[in-house]
Design a protein around this motif. Structure first.
Motif, mmCIF file in Angstrom:
data_model
loop_
_atom_site.group_PDB
_atom_site.id
_atom_site.type_symbol
_atom_site.label_atom_id
_atom_site.label_comp_id
_atom_site.label_asym_id
_atom_site.label_seq_id
_atom_site.Cartn_x
_atom_site.Cartn_y
_atom_site.Cartn_z
ATOM 1 N N ALA A 125 34.422 37.460 31.824
ATOM 2 C CA ALA A 125 34.257 36.643 33.038
ATOM 3 C C ALA A 125 35.504 36.727 33.914
ATOM 4 O O ALA A 125 35.394 36.761 35.152
ATOM 5 N N GLN A 126 36.689 36.793 33.298
ATOM 6 C CA GLN A 126 37.934 36.938 34.070
ATOM 7 C C GLN A 126 37.955 38.245 34.839
ATOM 8 O O GLN A 126 38.411 38.298 35.983
ATOM 9 N N VAL A 127 37.457 39.296 34.221
ATOM 10 C CA VAL A 127 37.381 40.591 34.907
ATOM 11 C C VAL A 127 36.460 40.473 36.117
ATOM 12 O O VAL A 127 36.800 40.921 37.222
ATOM 13 N N MET A 128 35.307 39.865 35.912
ATOM 14 C CA MET A 128 34.344 39.712 37.002
ATOM 15 C C MET A 128 34.897 38.849 38.132
ATOM 16 O O MET A 128 34.705 39.161 39.317
ATOM 17 N N GLU A 129 35.586 37.773 37.791
ATOM 18 C CA GLU A 129 36.169 36.902 38.809
ATOM 19 C C GLU A 129 37.230 37.633 39.620
ATOM 20 O O GLU A 129 37.293 37.496 40.844
ATOM 21 N N ALA A 130 38.060 38.419 38.950
ATOM 22 C CA ALA A 130 39.081 39.186 39.654
ATOM 23 C C ALA A 130 38.433 40.212 40.578
ATOM 24 O O ALA A 130 38.891 40.411 41.711
ATOM 25 N N CYS A 131 37.370 40.846 40.127
ATOM 26 C CA CYS A 131 36.639 41.793 40.986
ATOM 27 C C CYS A 131 36.062 41.067 42.193
ATOM 28 O O CYS A 131 36.125 41.578 43.324
ATOM 29 N N GLY A 132 35.508 39.879 41.975
ATOM 30 C CA GLY A 132 34.939 39.104 43.059
ATOM 31 C C GLY A 132 35.960 38.714 44.107
ATOM 32 O O GLY A 132 35.635 38.618 45.292
ATOM 33 N N ARG A 133 37.194 38.495 43.680
ATOM 34 C CA ARG A 133 38.278 38.172 44.614
ATOM 35 C C ARG A 133 38.862 39.421 45.257
ATOM 36 O O ARG A 133 39.699 39.328 46.131
ATOM 37 N N GLY A 134 38.452 40.571 44.752
ATOM 38 C CA GLY A 134 39.010 41.822 45.262
ATOM 39 C C GLY A 134 40.357 42.162 44.657
ATOM 40 O O GLY A 134 41.050 43.061 45.134
#
Length: 99
Positions: free
Chosen positions: A54-63
């Motif tokens: 989920a941390q990976v996905m959140e970081a991707c979502g923030r760019g």
């Protein structure tokens, strides 16, 4: 229900499993009827794995690709350790890899 019981749709079934490593949080076990062992992961360890992803996905979502790459690298490293433990257990017991 005791520790050796498995719950299936409200029915409890006691089974014997083959243990190829020490217990721990990521035991390599083979259940009856299965050709190859699997990795038994404790619920808290599964939750941590999901949180890491989920941390990976959140970081991707923030760019924030640098953070995503770092988090993904740590996640991959942990999975590599788990896979090595699995492969070592198979090799020690002369079981071919299923892949």
């Amino acid at each position: 229900m005791s520790a050796g019981d498995v719950r299936l749709d409200g029915v409890t079934e006691r089974v014997e499993a083959e243990l190829f490593t020490d217990g721990g949080n990521d035991a390599v076990v083979r259940l009856p009827g299965r050709r190859f062992p699997g990795v038994l992961m404790q619920g808290d360890s599964l939750h941590i794995l999901r949180s890491d992803l989920a941390q990976v996905m959140e970081a991707c979502g923030r760019g924030d690709l640098a953070e995503a790459r770092d988090s993904a690298g740590l996640l991959l490293g942990g999975l590599d350790v788990l896979l090595k433990r699995y492969e070592d257990a198979l090799q020690q017991h002369e079981i071919p890899r299923p892949y």
